[in-house]
Design an enzyme around this catalytic site. Structure first.
Site, mmCIF file in Angstrom:
data_model
loop_
_atom_site.group_PDB
_atom_site.id
_atom_site.type_symbol
_atom_site.label_atom_id
_atom_site.label_comp_id
_atom_site.label_asym_id
_atom_site.label_seq_id
_atom_site.Cartn_x
_atom_site.Cartn_y
_atom_site.Cartn_z
ATOM 1 N N GLY A 60 -48.191 -15.250 12.104
ATOM 2 C CA GLY A 60 -49.411 -14.458 12.062
ATOM 3 C C GLY A 60 -50.559 -15.131 12.783
ATOM 4 O O GLY A 60 -50.379 -15.792 13.807
ATOM 5 N N SER A 61 -51.730 -14.993 12.223
ATOM 6 C CA SER A 61 -52.937 -15.461 12.916
ATOM 7 C C SER A 61 -53.036 -16.970 13.040
ATOM 8 O O SER A 61 -53.858 -17.463 13.823
ATOM 9 C CB SER A 61 -54.181 -14.917 12.211
ATOM 10 N N THR A 62 -52.248 -17.736 12.288
ATOM 11 C CA THR A 62 -52.284 -19.182 12.489
ATOM 12 C C THR A 62 -51.801 -19.552 13.885
ATOM 13 O O THR A 62 -52.166 -20.607 14.412
ATOM 14 C CB THR A 62 -51.428 -19.915 11.438
ATOM 15 N N LYS A 103 -52.774 -18.244 16.491
ATOM 16 C CA LYS A 103 -53.898 -18.118 17.414
ATOM 17 C C LYS A 103 -54.438 -19.485 17.839
ATOM 18 O O LYS A 103 -55.124 -19.592 18.854
ATOM 19 C CB LYS A 103 -55.006 -17.276 16.776
#
Length: 487
Positions: free
Chosen positions: A215-217, A219
């Protein structure tokens, strides 16, 4: 008459020579084949006829041996078995060994020739040394904090020391007691069947053997690629990022969890975790550079061992532009172990460098003499030091004024990144809550701990599963334990 006696004596001498030759053939040339024959129980009787060496955490054994008085005399015991099971594994008379009990078995069982100064003499006499000890890198307080934080929910925690690669915590939940598999009683078989049939898979080491969409980790990786490739030169400049963002070559729109993401700068997009900005950044960077950066962080590596094997974290290099957009926000085929994401956080904390993680500090004889040490660890540059410095600043702002405020520790500098990873058909599965972070005490010259937490609790209310709300407090507890910080 004398001639007959001489013939008989010669015949007896020949028989004696034949017996000696056969004994040499069996005991020397065929010894290994007989040793490994499943019907030969002498090896097992000898193996379990003496106490096994111990696995140590903070200088204290978390394993032991119990004298049963039976033919297979000693059974393995475990102190706080469920707490350390993802590290120790089990040593079973029925089912063999796993994890450290397996990779360090020569030392623990006493069969490693390095345990004696005269290995050739031991080979000749077939004498078995006392089992040696394995000293781990674990921080017991951090391990306990991670275990308590997960509180039986499905998930995992991995924590590293950025400057060395030492594994400080490795927790998988739900867990199990390895001691129930140690002996050979009927109860061991029943425990084995129950553990393998349990739908929660308590024997699965989720910290190193399970991969998740990060997920957003992820990024953090995408931001590093954009900065290193020169796609972003000013983290405060607006980006040309529509919201919603139509995936290239499709009519599918990608939206955000919050409003106001259109054309946000990298700093603000990172702080509020805007999907549209990072999906477009991944496309602008391109498949080649995104794949190269992911590989530099450790993705697509089949060879990682700590010393037991770690599942391969993946970033798909064969995606089209729409798939690349999703991959760049930690979705599509992008998958990572918690240990891998702890390595990502550690790279930010250590100036862009990744130290190969390791779990065994040293091995010793039963008397405490050092047999082997970890030694210097290979270093890989995941990004430039300048990019790492920018990401440290961005991750710090996530904790001070963004989505990761639950990870803040008074008196310490903390950087983090939240993530909520969708999965399943049509993203219908319960989202995974992620948090990656690092922390530096006020008297420390550099960050002392990097951590990754994932929680996959299907019993929670879907809206409550967020990295900042669920995973960040666990990471905070682990980092506090390492820093020994006070409230």
């Amino acid at each position: 008459m004398t001639r007959y006696i001489r013939h008989a004596a010669c015949f007896c001498a020949l028989l004696l020579v034949a017996l000696l030759v056969n004994a040499i053939r069996v005991q020397v040339f065929q010894a290994r084949a007989h040793d490994t024959n499943p019907a030969n129980r002498r090896e097992n009787i000898a193996r379990y006829g003496r106490e096994r060496g111990d696995i140590l955490v903070d200088g204290r054994p978390v394993t032991g041996s119990r004298d049963t008085g039976e033919q297979l005399r000693y059974e393995r015991t475990y102190r706080d078995g469920p707490l350390y099971a993802p590290v120790t594994g089990f040593a079973s008379q029925e089912y063999g060994t796993t994890l450290l009990e397996h990779t360090e078995d020569p030392v623990l069982s006493g069969s490693d020739p390095m345990l004696t100064p005269f290995p050739l003499w031991n080979d000749f006499t077939r004498r078995r040394n006392p089992g040696g000890d394995v000293v781990t890198t674990l921080n017991g307080a951090a391990q306990q904090a991670a275990f308590r934080g997960l509180a039986g929910r499905k998930g995992a925690v991995a924590a590293l020391e950025p400057a060395t690669g030492r594994v400080l915590a490795l927790v998988s939940s739900p867990s199990y007691d390895p001691g129930v598999l140690s002996g050979n009683s009927p109860g061991v078989g029943r425990s084995w069947a129950w553990l393998n049939a349990n739908p929660d898979k308590p024997m699965l080491n989720r910290a190193v053997r399970q991969t998740y969409p990060p997920g957003s980790t992820f990024k953090v990786v995408t931001a590093a690629a954009a900065l290193d490739a020169g796609v972003i030169r000013d983290v405060d400049a607006p980006t040309d990022s529509p919201a919603p963002y139509t995936l290239p070559g499709t009519t599918t729109s990608l939206s955000n969890e919050s409003d106001g993401c259109e054309d946000l700068s990298l700093r603000e997009a990172f702080r509020w975790s805007c999907n549209t900005v990072f999906a477009k950044l991944g496309v602008d960077v391109g498949v080649r550079d995104m794949t190269a950066t992911a590989r530099a962080f450790g993705f697509n590596d089949d060879a990682l061992r700590i010393p037991f094997s770690v599942a391969r974290s993946t970033f798909d290099p064969s995606v089209d532009r729409a798939q690349l957009a999703l991959s760049s926000i930690g979705q599509y085929n992008t998958r990572a172990t918690p240990l891998q994401m702890a390595m990502v956080s550690a790279a930010v904390a250590d100036g862009g460098q990744i130290r190969t993680p390791y779990l065994v500090e040293r091995t010793t004889t039963a008397g405490g003499s050092i047999v082997d040490t970890a030694g210097p660890r290979p270093v890989r540059q995941a990004m430039t030091p300048e990019t790492a410095a920018v990401l440290k600043e961005l991750m710090t702002q996530v904790v001070t004024e963004g989505t990761g405020t639950n990870a803040a520790i008074p008196g310490a500098i903390v950087g983090g990144k939240t993530g909520t990873a969708q999965h399943g058909i049509g993203n219908a599965g319960m989202p995974y809550a992620w948090f990656v972070a690092w922390a530096q005490g006020e008297r420390d010259m550099q960050p002392k701990v990097a951590v990754a937490v994932v929680v996959e609790d299907a019993s929670a209310v879907r809206g409550d599963i967020t990295g900042g709300g669920v995973a960040a407090p666990i990471a905070r507890a682990v980092m506090k334990a390492v820093l020994n910080a006070k409230e």
